[in-house]
Design a protein around this motif. Structure first.
Motif, PDB file in Angstrom:
ATOM      1  N   GLU A 297       0.835  -1.213   0.000  1.00 12.91           N
ATOM      2  CA  GLU A 297       0.000   0.000   0.000  1.00 12.91           C
ATOM      3  C   GLU A 297       0.868   1.260   0.000  1.00 12.91           C
ATOM      4  O   GLU A 297       0.541   2.246  -0.657  1.00 12.91           O
ATOM      5  CB  GLU A 297      -0.944  -0.009   1.207  1.00 12.91           C
ATOM      6  CG  GLU A 297      -2.060  -1.045   1.049  1.00 12.91           C
ATOM      7  CD  GLU A 297      -2.951  -1.122   2.275  1.00 12.91           C
ATOM      8  OE1 GLU A 297      -4.184  -1.166   2.104  1.00 12.91           O
ATOM      9  OE2 GLU A 297      -2.417  -1.138   3.399  1.00 12.91           O
ATOM     10  N   GLU A 298       1.963   1.218   0.747  1.00 11.18           N
ATOM     11  CA  GLU A 298       2.857   2.390   0.773  1.00 11.18           C
ATOM     12  C   GLU A 298       3.478   2.647  -0.598  1.00 11.18           C
ATOM     13  O   GLU A 298       3.616   3.789  -1.031  1.00 11.18           O
ATOM     14  CB  GLU A 298       3.990   2.178   1.780  1.00 11.18           C
ATOM     15  CG  GLU A 298       3.595   2.416   3.215  1.00 11.18           C
ATOM     16  CD  GLU A 298       4.729   2.034   4.164  1.00 11.18           C
ATOM     17  OE1 GLU A 298       5.884   2.360   3.862  1.00 11.18           O
ATOM     18  OE2 GLU A 298       4.436   1.389   5.181  1.00 11.18           O
ATOM     19  N   LEU A 299       3.860   1.566  -1.256  1.00  4.58           N
ATOM     20  CA  LEU A 299       4.452   1.732  -2.590  1.00  4.58           C
ATOM     21  C   LEU A 299       3.414   2.309  -3.552  1.00  4.58           C
ATOM     22  O   LEU A 299       3.709   3.231  -4.326  1.00  4.58           O
ATOM     23  CB  LEU A 299       4.984   0.379  -3.096  1.00  4.58           C
ATOM     24  CG  LEU A 299       5.532   0.358  -4.515  1.00  4.58           C
ATOM     25  CD1 LEU A 299       6.673   1.351  -4.692  1.00  4.58           C
ATOM     26  CD2 LEU A 299       6.014  -1.051  -4.887  1.00  4.58           C
ATOM     27  N   LEU A 300       2.188   1.788  -3.479  1.00  4.52           N
ATOM     28  CA  LEU A 300       1.122   2.313  -4.336  1.00  4.52           C
ATOM     29  C   LEU A 300       0.895   3.801  -4.044  1.00  4.52           C
ATOM     30  O   LEU A 300       0.743   4.618  -4.972  1.00  4.52           O
ATOM     31  CB  LEU A 300      -0.170   1.519  -4.109  1.00  4.52           C
ATOM     32  CG  LEU A 300      -1.396   2.039  -4.847  1.00  4.52           C
ATOM     33  CD1 LEU A 300      -1.220   1.920  -6.365  1.00  4.52           C
ATOM     34  CD2 LEU A 300      -2.669   1.280  -4.406  1.00  4.52           C
ATOM     35  N   ALA A 301       0.920   4.163  -2.764  1.00  3.77           N
ATOM     36  CA  ALA A 301       0.711   5.573  -2.396  1.00  3.77           C
ATOM     37  C   ALA A 301       1.817   6.447  -2.998  1.00  3.77           C
ATOM     38  O   ALA A 301       1.559   7.564  -3.454  1.00  3.77           O
ATOM     39  CB  ALA A 301       0.670   5.720  -0.873  1.00  3.77           C
ATOM     40  N   ALA A 302       3.050   5.933  -3.008  1.00  4.25           N
ATOM     41  CA  ALA A 302       4.160   6.705  -3.590  1.00  4.25           C
ATOM     42  C   ALA A 302       3.916   6.927  -5.082  1.00  4.25           C
ATOM     43  O   ALA A 302       4.131   8.018  -5.609  1.00  4.25           O
ATOM     44  CB  ALA A 302       5.484   5.994  -3.352  1.00  4.25           C
ATOM     45  N   VAL A 303       3.453   5.885  -5.777  1.00  3.67           N
ATOM     46  CA  VAL A 303       3.170   6.031  -7.216  1.00  3.67           C
ATOM     47  C   VAL A 303       2.065   7.067  -7.414  1.00  3.67           C
ATOM     48  O   VAL A 303       2.159   7.952  -8.273  1.00  3.67           O
ATOM     49  CB  VAL A 303       2.776   4.673  -7.851  1.00  3.67           C
ATOM     50  CG1 VAL A 303       2.388   4.857  -9.314  1.00  3.67           C
ATOM     51  CG2 VAL A 303       3.906   3.655  -7.712  1.00  3.67           C
ATOM     52  N   ARG A 304       1.033   6.995  -6.607  1.00  4.40           N
ATOM     53  CA  ARG A 304      -0.072   7.951  -6.742  1.00  4.40           C
ATOM     54  C   ARG A 304       0.402   9.377  -6.456  1.00  4.40           C
ATOM     55  O   ARG A 304      -0.042  10.328  -7.091  1.00  4.40           O
ATOM     56  CB  ARG A 304      -1.200   7.592  -5.764  1.00  4.40           C
ATOM     57  CG  ARG A 304      -1.937   6.302  -6.106  1.00  4.40           C
ATOM     58  CD  ARG A 304      -3.302   6.309  -5.398  1.00  4.40           C
ATOM     59  NE  ARG A 304      -3.965   5.014  -5.431  1.00  4.40           N
ATOM     60  CZ  ARG A 304      -4.595   4.508  -6.478  1.00  4.40           C
ATOM     61  NH1 ARG A 304      -4.596   5.175  -7.617  1.00  4.40           N
ATOM     62  NH2 ARG A 304      -5.192   3.340  -6.400  1.00  4.40           N
ATOM     63  N   ARG A 305       1.308   9.509  -5.471  1.00  5.71           N
ATOM     64  CA  ARG A 305       1.819  10.834  -5.107  1.00  5.71           C
ATOM     65  C   ARG A 305       2.488  11.528  -6.286  1.00  5.71           C
ATOM     66  O   ARG A 305       2.356  12.711  -6.491  1.00  5.71           O
ATOM     67  CB  ARG A 305       2.872  10.667  -4.003  1.00  5.71           C
ATOM     68  CG  ARG A 305       2.515  11.356  -2.710  1.00  5.71           C
ATOM     69  CD  ARG A 305       3.582  11.353  -1.637  1.00  5.71           C
ATOM     70  NE  ARG A 305       4.533  10.290  -1.520  1.00  5.71           N
ATOM     71  CZ  ARG A 305       4.363   9.160  -0.819  1.00  5.71           C
ATOM     72  NH1 ARG A 305       3.205   8.916  -0.214  1.00  5.71           N
ATOM     73  NH2 ARG A 305       5.314   8.256  -0.751  1.00  5.71           N
ATOM     74  N   HIS A 306       3.240  10.743  -7.062  1.00  2.00           N
ATOM     75  CA  HIS A 306       4.071  11.368  -8.094  1.00  2.00           C
ATOM     76  C   HIS A 306       3.497  11.247  -9.495  1.00  2.00           C
ATOM     77  O   HIS A 306       3.939  11.933 -10.405  1.00  2.00           O
ATOM     78  CB  HIS A 306       5.472  10.769  -8.056  1.00  2.00           C
ATOM     79  CG  HIS A 306       6.166  11.042  -6.748  1.00  2.00           C
ATOM     80  ND1 HIS A 306       6.543  12.310  -6.382  1.00  2.00           N
ATOM     81  CD2 HIS A 306       6.508  10.226  -5.715  1.00  2.00           C
ATOM     82  CE1 HIS A 306       7.112  12.259  -5.181  1.00  2.00           C
ATOM     83  NE2 HIS A 306       7.096  11.009  -4.752  1.00  2.00           N
TER      84      HIS A 306
END
Ligand SMILES: Nc1nc2c(c(=O)[nH]1)N[C@H]1C(S)=C(S)[C@@H](COP(=O)(O)OP(=O)(O)OC[C@H]3O[C@@H](n4cnc5c(=O)[nH]c(N)nc54)[C@H](O)[C@@H]3O)O[C@H]1N2
Ligand SMILES: Nc1nc2c(c(=O)[nH]1)N[C@H]1C(S)=C(S)[C@@H](COP(=O)(O)OP(=O)(O)OC[C@H]3O[C@@H](n4cnc5c(=O)[nH]c(N)nc54)[C@H](O)[C@@H]3O)O[C@H]1N2
Ligand code: SF4
Ligand SMILES: [Mo]
Length: 686
Positions: free
Chosen positions: A293-302
């Motif tokens: 989930e954290e990795l997905l959030a990073a992708v969404r952030r950028h």
């Protein structure tokens, strides 16, 4: 070339500094070599180099040490009555031409094969002369190290774009999120599908400007130390990490404008990744759901991302799926050929963006002994050369700058197969494993003794750049340039391969190099030669793949053979062998250097929990067994590697990790690549 005077004891001697570039890996770092006559005094980074800016690694700085090493090959050797003996070049070439002629009579051109190893890529004249000789002989038996370490990379690219030869370069200048899968560039410079000088500075620059680096690796590495986040999945399970990201982004967050204009197969991809829900993906990958989930959030952030893969994924059984999902993720995030995403390096020499992009031909049948393993891009999978030797189909084999004894699975089988050939011609610079197996040894100039221009590996660079280098020292002993004996044999066989009808006596390194410059190349031969350093095209060419290569400007995000393979991925093993590269050498190259032997022994890296189950302590002997064989090594027990993974470097013969691998059982049917990573093993005390 600058002149300098060095005071040594009482007398003054002239030393000169020559600018060149390192040709051990495709980072192609600029170097300044200090030489005195034919002695190399030092190799240092060239601070004025427009791409590497003074960076070098210990392999490059040891070029001089290897040049003067006691194991350097000094002249031609030929096997007589079972023993290799020094001979004259004339004697060797006459004998070789006669034997190749005999093979041709007996089997026709199908009895002749040529393996281009890693170092054939870094002697562009050797590669070119080898290719021309093979063609002139009418032989189709071309094999390369590219089908050992990453055939999935071009095969998947061809299925998705029509063309295999597309190298993804992170947009270092703008990227905000770099995702690294199964690669440790701080040690390897990737040098696989990309060649980065000064990887540490490049990575630090991304985080310094507020970007993030996420590394997916079964170990903590020199690269994870610089990263924002690190996921350590089960070996061989990376497809589940990418599958999860794709599933979620396709539900919410995909760049629909990009997909509508530049993709087909979006619905099929969406269906294919539907299986990768959070719980399933976390279970398959063996990582906490929260990390995904954290990795997905990073992708969404950028939004946009850039991404690079390495041998940790490209040598594993699901390599095709990972490379498919990786490109699909770039498309779904709208990161293809856009600032902050990735671009494709067309190469300064090749300048593919200035040529008409024709689709690559599809796969052809493999060689007679293994027709089911396809020939692609004009190359047979290298593992099939062993079958071809065993079947008696291959009778004369050339090995150019490679080491089949450590590179292919199953050392004993490879040695036995090579012993069956009438002729094994080896072009090399040191007396190593291949020389032991050779009938004819072509003692070649090393990088310091030859002029050069980058070969196709210029497409792996983070810049569109090329550099001409002169030879830095005179050719020593009775060595010859790699191309020379190949051209000389061709001449004896009546099939000359030199460009423009030049005769062997007139030819030098530049004869071939000049012919490598195409009308599309970004500079003329004279411009390259007089530049004194690398020439760089400052533009990052965005958009040429969309314009010149993709049918209707669209990526195929769901090629049928890849969708079909998704259902066949096997469960990952409980305990698995994985690859690991060491700082001071490149595969088997450099292992003769004293510092390498002392400081980087090929030990077996284990997690403390796995070591405890096996009853092995740090520094003790450990036995590693697979379905194919076993080896003993020294255990290095360390929590930096995840549970369930065992890392052993390749490139040594004691132990040779290849004994644990199989060239028959675990071969991918689309690419013909044996499994090197995520191989099931068991451990016991030795
Ligand atoms: N110093 C040095 N440089 C080299 C070489 C060398 O031998 N030494 N070899 C050169 C060659 S030929 C090549 S192809 C390149 C390769 O370059 P890289 O692909 O960067 O090779 P490695 O450094 O071995 O990094 C592979 C990483 O994958 C991790 N890994 C293993 N299994 C898995 C897995 O299943 N999943 C994930 N996510 N990670 C996994 C390993 O722990 C390791 O850190 O390096 C080149 N450069
Ligand atoms: N178990 C396991 N096996 C692996 C891997 C792994 O991760 N795990 N990695 C694989 C990878 S990524 C690759 S690329 C292959 C490598 O496979 P190869 O390319 O076949 O092997 P190398 O050890 O790189 O071969 C180097 C040879 O080139 C010679 N050489 C060095 N410089 C020159 C030169 O200037 N001219 C000439 N003519 N010869 C030169 C060296 O002396 C040496 O004999 O191995 C693969 N094998
Ligand atoms: S990174 Fe590669 S090119 Fe640069 S010095 Fe090291 S081996 Fe040579
Ligand atoms: Mo490689």
């Amino acid at each position: 070339m600058t002149r300098r005077r060095i005071d040594r004891n009482t007398h003054v001697v002239a030393a000169i500094e020559v600018k060149s570039y390192c040709r051990i890996c495709p980072a192609y770092c600029g170097v300044v070599v200090t030489v005195e006559g034919d002695r190399v005094l030092s190799v240092k980074g060239d601070r004025d180099h427009p791409v590497s800016g003074g960076y070098t690694c210990p392999k490059g700085r040891a070029l001089g040490e290897l040049h003067h090493h006691a194991k350097r090959l000094d002249g031609p050797l030929m096997r007589k009555h079972g023993r290799l003996e020094p001979v004259s070049w004339d004697e060797l070439l006459d004998d070789l031409a006669e034997k190749i002629g005999a093979t041709l009579k007996r089997t026709g051109p199908s009895g002749i094969g040529m393996y281009f190893g890693t170092h054939a890529n870094f002697d562009s004249n050797l590669y070119w002369a080898g290719s021309k000789l093979l063609r002139a002989l009418g032989a189709r038996g071309k094999y390369t190290s590219g089908t050992i370490d990453a055939p999935s990379y071009p095969v998947v690219r061809r299925l998705m774009s029509g063309v295999g030869w597309l190298f993804t370069i992170p947009d270092f200048e703008c990227t905000k999120l770099l995702l690294l899968l199964g690669t440790n560039p701080v040690v390897s410079h990737n040098s696989h599908m990309a060649g980065w000088p000064n990887p540490t500075a490049r990575l630090r620059e991304i985080t310094r400007r507020g970007g993030e680096i996420w590394v997916v690796d079964a170990r903590e590495t020199e690269t994870t130390q610089l990263a924002t986040g690190h996921l350590a999945p089960h070996p061989g399970s990376d497809y589940a990490v990418l599958g999860y990201l794709l599933r979620e982004l396709l539900r919410d967050g995909a760049d629909r404008a990009y997909l509508d204009r530049h993709a087909i197969g979006v619905d099929e991809l969406t269906r294919a990744v539907e299986r990768f829900d959070l719980d399933t993906s976390a279970r398959l990958a063996g990582v906490p759901a929260a990390q995904l989930e954290e990795l997905l959030a990073a992708v969404r952030r950028h939004g946009r991302i850039s991404l690079l893969t390495g041998t940790g994924v490209s040598m594993a059984p699901a390599a095709n799926t990972v490379h498919w999902f990786a490109l699909a993720l770039l498309a779904v995030t709208g990161s293809m050929e856009r600032e902050g995403g990735v671009w494709f390096n067309p190469g300064f020499m090749q300048s593919l963006d200035r040529r008409d992009g024709k689709p690559d031909p599809g796969p052809e049948p493999g060689p007679a002994s293994r027709p089911e393993l396809p020939r692609q891009g004009g190359e047979y999978p290298t593992i099939t050369l062993v079958d071809e030797l065993e079947a008696g189909n291959l009778d004369s084999l050339f090995v150019l700058g490679g080491n089949l004894i450590v590179a292919l699975p199953d050392e004993a089988r490879v040695r036995a197969a090579l012993a069956r050939a009438s002729v094994v011609v080896v072009s090399d610079v040191v007396d190593g494993d291949m020389v032991e197996c050779a009938t004819h040894v072509l003692a070649s100039t090393d990088p310091l003794e030859r002029a050069d221009l980058p070969h196709f590996a210029d497409c792996l660079s983070p810049a569109v750049a090329a550099q001409y280098t002169p030879a830095v020292v005179p050719v020593g002993a009775d060595r010859k340039p790699g191309w020379w004996p190949l051209a000389a044999v061709a001449e004896r066989l009546g099939i000359p391969i030199l460009p423009d009808g030049v005769s062997l006596d007139e030819a030098d390194d530049d004869t071939f190099l000049r012919a490598r410059v195409r009308p599309t190349t970004r500079a003329t031969f004279e411009e390259l030669k007089s530049a004194g350093t690398a020439l760089v095209d400052p533009e990052r060419p965005f958009g040429w793949v969309e314009r010149n290569i993709l049918p209707d400007g669209r990526w195929n995000l769901a090629p049928e053979p890849l969708v079909a393979q998704l259902d066949e991925i096997a469960e990952v093993p409980q305990l698995a062998l994985i690859p690991r590269r060491l700082w001071r050498r490149m595969n088997s190259y450099g292992r003769e250097l004293a510092e390498t032997q002392e400081r980087e022994p090929p030990d077996v890296l284990l997690n403390p929990e796995d070591a405890a189950v096996a009853g092995v302590a740090d520094g003790e002997g450990v036995r590693v067994e697979s379905a194919n064989g076993s080896l003993s090594g020294v255990a290095r027990v360390d929590g930096s590697i995840r549970r369930g993974a065992v890392a052993i470097p390749h490139g040594w013969t004691a132990p040779n990790v290849s004994v644990l691998l199989s060239g028959t059982d675990d071969v991918d049917p689309l690419t013909g690549m044996p499994t090197y990573c995520a191989v099931p093993v068991s451990l016991s005390a030795a």
